[in-house]
Design a protein around this motif. Structure first.
Motif, PDB file in Angstrom:
ATOM      1  N   LEU A  66       0.758  -1.126  -0.134  1.00 29.99           N
ATOM      2  CA  LEU A  66       0.013   0.058  -0.142  1.00 29.99           C
ATOM      3  C   LEU A  66       0.858   1.151   0.076  1.00 29.99           C
ATOM      4  O   LEU A  66       0.556   2.279  -0.624  1.00 29.99           O
ATOM      5  N   VAL A  67       1.796   1.432   0.553  1.00 30.01           N
ATOM      6  CA  VAL A  67       2.685   2.699   0.906  1.00 30.01           C
ATOM      7  C   VAL A  67       4.236   2.079   0.904  1.00 30.01           C
ATOM      8  O   VAL A  67       4.512   1.173   1.473  1.00 30.01           O
ATOM      9  N   LEU A  68       4.996   2.951   0.566  1.00 27.06           N
ATOM     10  CA  LEU A  68       6.488   2.926   0.512  1.00 27.06           C
ATOM     11  C   LEU A  68       6.976   1.684   0.048  1.00 27.06           C
ATOM     12  O   LEU A  68       8.006   0.886   0.726  1.00 27.06           O
ATOM     13  N   ASN A  69       6.584   1.039  -1.011  1.00 28.37           N
ATOM     14  CA  ASN A  69       6.767  -0.168  -1.359  1.00 28.37           C
ATOM     15  C   ASN A  69       8.168  -0.309  -1.958  1.00 28.37           C
ATOM     16  O   ASN A  69       9.036  -1.093  -2.063  1.00 28.37           O
ATOM     17  N   ILE A  70       8.809   0.873  -2.058  1.00 26.06           N
ATOM     18  CA  ILE A  70      10.246   1.025  -2.697  1.00 26.06           C
ATOM     19  C   ILE A  70      11.286   0.630  -1.662  1.00 26.06           C
ATOM     20  O   ILE A  70      12.327   0.206  -1.588  1.00 26.06           O
ATOM     21  N   VAL A  71      10.658   0.900  -0.273  1.00 26.69           N
ATOM     22  CA  VAL A  71      11.687   0.711   0.909  1.00 26.69           C
ATOM     23  C   VAL A  71      11.337  -0.622   1.840  1.00 26.69           C
ATOM     24  O   VAL A  71      12.011  -1.555   1.693  1.00 26.69           O
ATOM     25  N   LEU A  72       9.796  -0.764   1.667  1.00 25.75           N
ATOM     26  CA  LEU A  72       9.317  -2.051   2.513  1.00 25.75           C
ATOM     27  C   LEU A  72       9.685  -3.188   1.738  1.00 25.75           C
ATOM     28  O   LEU A  72       9.595  -4.442   2.288  1.00 25.75           O
ATOM     29  N   GLY A  73       9.542  -3.187   0.467  1.00 27.42           N
ATOM     30  CA  GLY A  73       9.683  -4.649  -0.185  1.00 27.42           C
ATOM     31  C   GLY A  73      10.979  -5.175  -0.077  1.00 27.42           C
ATOM     32  O   GLY A  73      10.886  -6.410   0.253  1.00 27.42           O
ATOM     33  N   PRO A  74      11.963  -4.344  -0.249  1.00 28.09           N
ATOM     34  CA  PRO A  74      13.560  -5.063  -0.193  1.00 28.09           C
ATOM     35  C   PRO A  74      13.648  -5.311   1.467  1.00 28.09           C
ATOM     36  O   PRO A  74      14.319  -6.539   1.745  1.00 28.09           O
ATOM     37  N   CYS A  75      12.878  -4.600   2.307  1.00 27.16           N
ATOM     38  CA  CYS A  75      13.169  -4.852   3.832  1.00 27.16           C
ATOM     39  C   CYS A  75      12.509  -6.251   4.115  1.00 27.16           C
ATOM     40  O   CYS A  75      13.054  -7.115   4.986  1.00 27.16           O
ATOM     41  N   ALA A  76      11.429  -6.537   3.703  1.00 26.92           N
ATOM     42  CA  ALA A  76      10.681  -7.727   3.727  1.00 26.92           C
ATOM     43  C   ALA A  76      11.447  -9.030   3.286  1.00 26.92           C
ATOM     44  O   ALA A  76      11.508 -10.008   3.912  1.00 26.92           O
ATOM     45  N   LEU A  77      12.046  -8.698   2.095  1.00 23.25           N
ATOM     46  CA  LEU A  77      12.736  -9.741   1.428  1.00 23.25           C
ATOM     47  C   LEU A  77      14.113 -10.034   2.155  1.00 23.25           C
ATOM     48  O   LEU A  77      14.398 -11.185   2.700  1.00 23.25           O
TER      49      LEU A  77
END
Length: 103
Positions: free
Chosen positions: A46-57
């Motif tokens: 929903l928000v900040l997928n540029i930051v939260l996506g790599p963090c989740a990975l």
């Protein structure tokens, strides 16, 4: 052969709790990383997928390598992190932007 006296009598080979071999304990941080990976991947759609996506990975991978007991959450975190990055690529390709917008 070592003998220990517990109550004044000698009893063959007795081990104290400190001498017993213990099974390696799983780090509780690995379970926390699995949950954090899932939550960050979910919020990242929903928000900040540029930051939260790599963090989740990263957190999902670390949780799996450290032997988490919450393997399903770590795998969901990896999947959602990858979906975040795919969503970012789709948004960038269609609108030329890196964020959601309404209208």
């Amino acid at each position: 052969m070592t003998t220990l006296t517990t109550t004044g009598t000698t009893t063959g080979t007795t081990t104290t709790p400190a001498q017993r071999p213990t099974a390696p304990r799983r780090a509780p941080q690995a379970d926390g990383m699995a949950v954090a990976s899932f939550v960050l991947g979910l919020v990242g759609t929903l928000v900040l997928n540029i930051v939260l996506g790599p963090c989740a990975l990263v957190l999902g991978t670390l949780a799996l390598t450290r032997g988490t007991t919450r393997r399903g959450r770590a795998l969901l975190g990896l999947t959602l992190g990858a979906a975040d990055l795919l969503l970012l690529a789709a948004l960038t390709a269609t609108d030329g932007t890196i964020s959601w917008h309404l209208g």
